[in-house]
Design a protein around this motif. Structure first.
Motif, PDB file in Angstrom:
ATOM      1  N   PRO A 473      37.508 -16.966 -26.096  1.00 46.95           N
ATOM      2  CA  PRO A 473      37.780 -15.962 -25.070  1.00 46.95           C
ATOM      3  C   PRO A 473      36.542 -15.437 -24.368  1.00 46.95           C
ATOM      4  N   PHE A 474      35.377 -15.518 -24.989  1.00 47.21           N
ATOM      5  CA  PHE A 474      34.182 -14.935 -24.371  1.00 47.21           C
ATOM      6  C   PHE A 474      33.371 -15.957 -23.605  1.00 47.21           C
ATOM      7  N   LEU A 475      33.848 -17.215 -23.524  1.00 46.72           N
ATOM      8  CA  LEU A 475      32.987 -18.258 -23.011  1.00 46.72           C
ATOM      9  C   LEU A 475      33.264 -18.649 -21.579  1.00 46.72           C
ATOM     10  N   GLY A 476      34.475 -18.650 -21.163  1.00 45.44           N
ATOM     11  CA  GLY A 476      34.806 -19.158 -19.844  1.00 45.44           C
ATOM     12  C   GLY A 476      34.955 -18.053 -18.827  1.00 45.44           C
ATOM     13  N   ASP A 477      34.934 -18.454 -17.566  1.00 44.74           N
ATOM     14  CA  ASP A 477      35.153 -17.483 -16.500  1.00 44.74           C
ATOM     15  C   ASP A 477      36.639 -17.189 -16.346  1.00 44.74           C
ATOM     16  N   GLU A 478      37.463 -18.145 -16.768  1.00 46.06           N
ATOM     17  CA  GLU A 478      38.892 -17.981 -16.578  1.00 46.06           C
ATOM     18  C   GLU A 478      39.480 -17.228 -17.757  1.00 46.06           C
ATOM     19  N   ASP A 479      40.306 -16.258 -17.480  1.00 48.84           N
ATOM     20  CA  ASP A 479      41.008 -15.522 -18.528  1.00 48.84           C
ATOM     21  C   ASP A 479      42.319 -16.236 -18.814  1.00 48.84           C
ATOM     22  N   ALA A 480      42.677 -16.214 -20.066  1.00 51.90           N
ATOM     23  CA  ALA A 480      43.940 -16.853 -20.443  1.00 51.90           C
ATOM     24  C   ALA A 480      45.082 -16.059 -19.841  1.00 51.90           C
ATOM     25  N   THR A 504      29.994 -22.689 -33.746  1.00 51.94           N
ATOM     26  CA  THR A 504      30.511 -21.679 -32.824  1.00 51.94           C
ATOM     27  C   THR A 504      29.378 -20.894 -32.178  1.00 51.94           C
ATOM     28  N   VAL A 505      28.367 -20.532 -32.975  1.00 59.01           N
ATOM     29  CA  VAL A 505      27.205 -19.826 -32.421  1.00 59.01           C
ATOM     30  C   VAL A 505      26.520 -20.691 -31.370  1.00 59.01           C
ATOM     31  N   HIS A 506      26.471 -22.003 -31.632  1.00 60.77           N
ATOM     32  CA  HIS A 506      25.847 -22.896 -30.656  1.00 60.77           C
ATOM     33  C   HIS A 506      26.612 -22.879 -29.337  1.00 60.77           C
ATOM     34  N   ILE A 507      27.937 -22.827 -29.398  1.00 68.13           N
ATOM     35  CA  ILE A 507      28.741 -22.788 -28.163  1.00 68.13           C
ATOM     36  C   ILE A 507      28.456 -21.497 -27.393  1.00 68.13           C
ATOM     37  N   TYR A 508      28.442 -20.374 -28.103  1.00 66.33           N
ATOM     38  CA  TYR A 508      28.128 -19.108 -27.455  1.00 66.33           C
ATOM     39  C   TYR A 508      26.736 -19.150 -26.831  1.00 66.33           C
ATOM     40  N   TRP A 509      25.770 -19.664 -27.586  1.00 63.68           N
ATOM     41  CA  TRP A 509      24.403 -19.732 -27.074  1.00 63.68           C
ATOM     42  C   TRP A 509      24.328 -20.627 -25.849  1.00 63.68           C
ATOM     43  N   ARG A 510      25.030 -21.754 -25.852  1.00 66.88           N
ATOM     44  CA  ARG A 510      24.982 -22.675 -24.719  1.00 66.88           C
ATOM     45  C   ARG A 510      25.501 -22.012 -23.454  1.00 66.88           C
ATOM     46  N   LYS A 511      26.561 -21.252 -23.591  1.00 66.36           N
ATOM     47  CA  LYS A 511      27.095 -20.550 -22.423  1.00 66.36           C
ATOM     48  C   LYS A 511      26.132 -19.464 -21.937  1.00 66.36           C
ATOM     49  N   PHE A 512      25.581 -18.708 -22.886  1.00 66.08           N
ATOM     50  CA  PHE A 512      24.601 -17.682 -22.519  1.00 66.08           C
ATOM     51  C   PHE A 512      23.377 -18.315 -21.872  1.00 66.08           C
ATOM     52  N   PRO A 519      18.783 -20.119 -15.297  1.00 69.35           N
ATOM     53  CA  PRO A 519      18.471 -19.705 -13.922  1.00 69.35           C
ATOM     54  C   PRO A 519      17.110 -19.020 -13.798  1.00 69.35           C
ATOM     55  N   ILE A 520      16.634 -18.378 -14.870  1.00 69.05           N
ATOM     56  CA  ILE A 520      15.350 -17.681 -14.824  1.00 69.05           C
ATOM     57  C   ILE A 520      14.203 -18.600 -15.225  1.00 69.05           C
ATOM     58  N   PHE A 521      14.405 -19.345 -16.311  1.00 68.89           N
ATOM     59  CA  PHE A 521      13.301 -20.118 -16.890  1.00 68.89           C
ATOM     60  C   PHE A 521      13.363 -21.613 -16.590  1.00 68.89           C
ATOM     61  N   GLY A 522      14.464 -22.079 -16.021  1.00 68.07           N
ATOM     62  CA  GLY A 522      14.539 -23.470 -15.620  1.00 68.07           C
ATOM     63  C   GLY A 522      15.314 -24.342 -16.579  1.00 68.07           C
ATOM     64  N   GLY A 523      15.645 -25.536 -16.093  1.00 69.57           N
ATOM     65  CA  GLY A 523      16.372 -26.496 -16.917  1.00 69.57           C
ATOM     66  C   GLY A 523      17.756 -26.762 -16.375  1.00 69.57           C
ATOM     67  N   PRO A 524      18.294 -27.979 -16.599  1.00 73.75           N
ATOM     68  CA  PRO A 524      19.632 -28.306 -16.123  1.00 73.75           C
ATOM     69  C   PRO A 524      20.692 -27.579 -16.919  1.00 73.75           C
ATOM     70  N   ARG A 525      21.816 -27.314 -16.306  1.00 74.49           N
ATOM     71  CA  ARG A 525      22.907 -26.631 -16.990  1.00 74.49           C
ATOM     72  C   ARG A 525      23.778 -27.642 -17.718  1.00 74.49           C
ATOM     73  N   SER A 526      24.501 -27.136 -18.735  1.00 77.84           N
ATOM     74  CA  SER A 526      25.308 -28.020 -19.571  1.00 77.84           C
ATOM     75  C   SER A 526      26.620 -28.405 -18.926  1.00 77.84           C
ATOM     76  N   TYR A 527      26.971 -27.736 -17.827  1.00 82.76           N
ATOM     77  CA  TYR A 527      28.242 -28.067 -17.185  1.00 82.76           C
ATOM     78  C   TYR A 527      28.054 -28.164 -15.696  1.00 82.76           C
TER      79      TYR A 527
END
Length: 527
Positions: A473-480, A504-512, A519-527
């Motif tokens: 529930p905390f990861l996507g832009d879309e609400d269920a 699970t922590v890795h998924i949260y971290w990847r989204k964060f 966007p601040i420090f650089g690098g390609p996004r995972s999605y």
């Protein structure tokens, strides 16, 4: 005769020191380094040897030749200085380890790696130190104080996994490779931090809380060093992204990354923190962010430059150990009898085997139990044997710590300390040569040459597992949508967190990371 006379002059110059002696020593050592590189290339496909063993053997042969040709007047080319090792040789090795690490595998197995590399070291140090205190007097050697026994526990708990990593296939057994590699780096950092904490301990004022104080100091150094390394890595990434150095010069990009990495190490040492941990996590952060902010040519250059510096430093260390083994000054200083020396060697090897087994197998079983029904492949018994074997070899860190504790600028006049130094050299030789020779046949027997079909989670943290289909529930832009769906999603999220916390922590971290950090420090996004 002229050649012999010239050689004698060179040897005398090298042994007497001075500017000419330094030049001669560096010339000889550089030439031998080149010889090691050529020999390592020619023996690359050999079943029994690797580059570490090759450097040791060549160093020993060259040391013997120098000793014989100088007629016993000289038994070494360079004098070992542990400060030189820690300031110039070790940083590129550790930084490259962090820069080249497979981050997904490393953090996916983070708890297991940390249990091996941190708790395992504490268990091993306790067993080895207690074993030395109990057994060394029985073989006629018992003139050390408590700090020395604890220091010996750390010295012989520091591992060298290079031989095993050169044999294990990262593609066929990614989790096993990650565990061996990760434990090796964390073990080095833990050993150095714990060694410094023990050296700073006042043995005359030990109270009941002394152990807790050592552990507290260790945790403080571990946390602050990690934060410092990550901070400098992020700062470097931001500077490269904001100023876009590539518009002006690729050289500036590469130089900035290299110098900032070295600055992180030296700043940690200046603040009495762990330079190893700092530069390791600085390397991880730089490869995750800063590397994506430079030009393509800089990316290729940095990969090769950092790997080359690390390779030269590792070869330098093993070559020096091979040559220093014939330093007659240390062997003459020691007064231990042959029987006592053999007894000390037997005690050390036995405690290394026992101390390693005391945590590898129990912690592997615990890791399998904690993983439960997750997508992680279990650590099989054969894999446990490989992990146990990988940490039996002792190398550069053990040598450096032994010199740091028992010599002054590489020299000791104490017979007891000289015995410890020579014993350490013999153990490094034996474990690297004998265990190193047997590594490839052992792994060939434990891991047959076929592609292991590990579950998807063993290779990546992607969405191949059915459980990854759940939308937290905390990861996507879309609400269920739909009545009560948010509650259902929350229950699934909590269930996943309890069952697979690291994943699970890795998924949260990847989204964060994608939303705020990149966007601040650089690098390609995972999605």
């Amino acid at each position: 005769m002229a050649a012999s006379s010239l050689w004698d002059e060179l040897v005398v110059a090298a042994s007497t020191g001075g500017s000419s002696g330094t030049v001669v020593s560096i010339c000889v050592f550089t030439a031998v380094l080149c010889l090691c590189l050529v020999a390592g290339h020619l023996l690359e496909e050999n079943k029994w040897v690797n580059e570490s063993i090759t450097a040791l053997i060549i160093g020993c042969i060259v040391g013997a030749l120098i000793f014989l040709l100088s007629k016993g007047r000289n038994s070494h080319i360079l004098r070992f200085d542990e400060q030189l090792f820690f300031i110039y040789v070790l940083p590129p090795i550790i930084f490259n380890a962090g820069f080249q690490v497979k981050k997904k595998q490393f953090f996916h197995n983070f708890l297991t790696i940390m249990s091996f590399g941190v708790f395992g070291v504490f268990i091993s140090v306790a067993i080895v130190s207690a074993g030395f205190y109990w057994l060394l007097p029985k073989v006629g050697f018992g003139k050390l104080d408590a700090v020395d026994y604890l220091a010996l526990g750390v010295i012989f708990s520091s591992t060298d996994t290079v031989c095993t990593l050169q044999v294990i296939s990262q593609d066929e057994t990614p989790r096993l490779y990650s565990l061996v590699f990760g434990e090796g780096v964390v073990n080095d950092a833990t050993s150095v931090v714990l060694f410094n904490a023990i050296k700073n301990m006042d043995i005359t004022k030990i109270k009941s809380g002394a152990v807790l104080k050592v552990i507290g100091d260790f945790l403080y150094l571990f946390a602050t060093s990690t934060i410092l390394g990550a901070t400098i890595g992020l700062f470097t990434a931001y500077v490269l992204k904001a100023l876009y150095f590539g518009r002006h010069s690729t050289d500036r990009e590469v130089a900035l990354m290299a110098l900032m990495a070295y600055l992180s190490y030296m700043l940690a040492e200046l603040l009495s923190l762990s330079g190893i941990l700092t530069v390791f996590f600085c390397g991880i952060v730089m490869s995750h962010y800063a590397w994506h902010n430079v030009t393509e040519s800089s990316r290729i250059t940095t990969r090769h430059i950092f790997a080359t510096l690390s390779f030269i430093a590792e070869t330098f260390i093993f070559l020096y150990v091979g040559m220093d083994a014939l330093d007659m000054d240390k062997w003459k200083t020691t007064q231990a009898s042959f029987k006592t020396s053999v007894g000390i060697f037997g005690v050390i090897i036995s405690l290394i085997l026992l101390g390693r087994a005391a945590f590898v197998f129990p912690l592997s079983i615990l890791s399998n139990f904690m993983s439960g029904n997750s997508e992680k492949a279990p650590i099989t018994f054969k894999h446990q044997i490989v992990i146990w074997w990988a940490g039996l070899m002792r190398g550069a860190v053990s040598i450096a710590l032994a010199y740091n504790q028992f010599t002054f600028s590489g020299v000791t006049l104490d017979p007891v300390h000289a015995t410890i130094i020579t014993s350490t050299i013999v153990v490094v030789f034996f474990t690297t040569l004998v265990f190193g020779f047997l590594t490839r046949p052992l792994i060939s027997a434990m891991l047959p040459q076929h592609r292991h079909r590990e579950p998807a989670g063993g290779r990546s943290t992607g969405s191949n597992s059915p459980k990854d289909e759940f939308i937290l529930p905390f990861l996507g832009d879309e609400d269920a949508s739909g009545s009560g769906s948010g509650f259902v999603q929350a229950k699934r999220s909590i269930s996943m967190m309890l069952e697979r916390p690291i994943h699970t922590v890795h998924i949260y971290w990847r989204k964060f990371d994608d939303r705020f950090m990149r966007p601040i420090f650089g690098g390609p996004r995972s999605y």
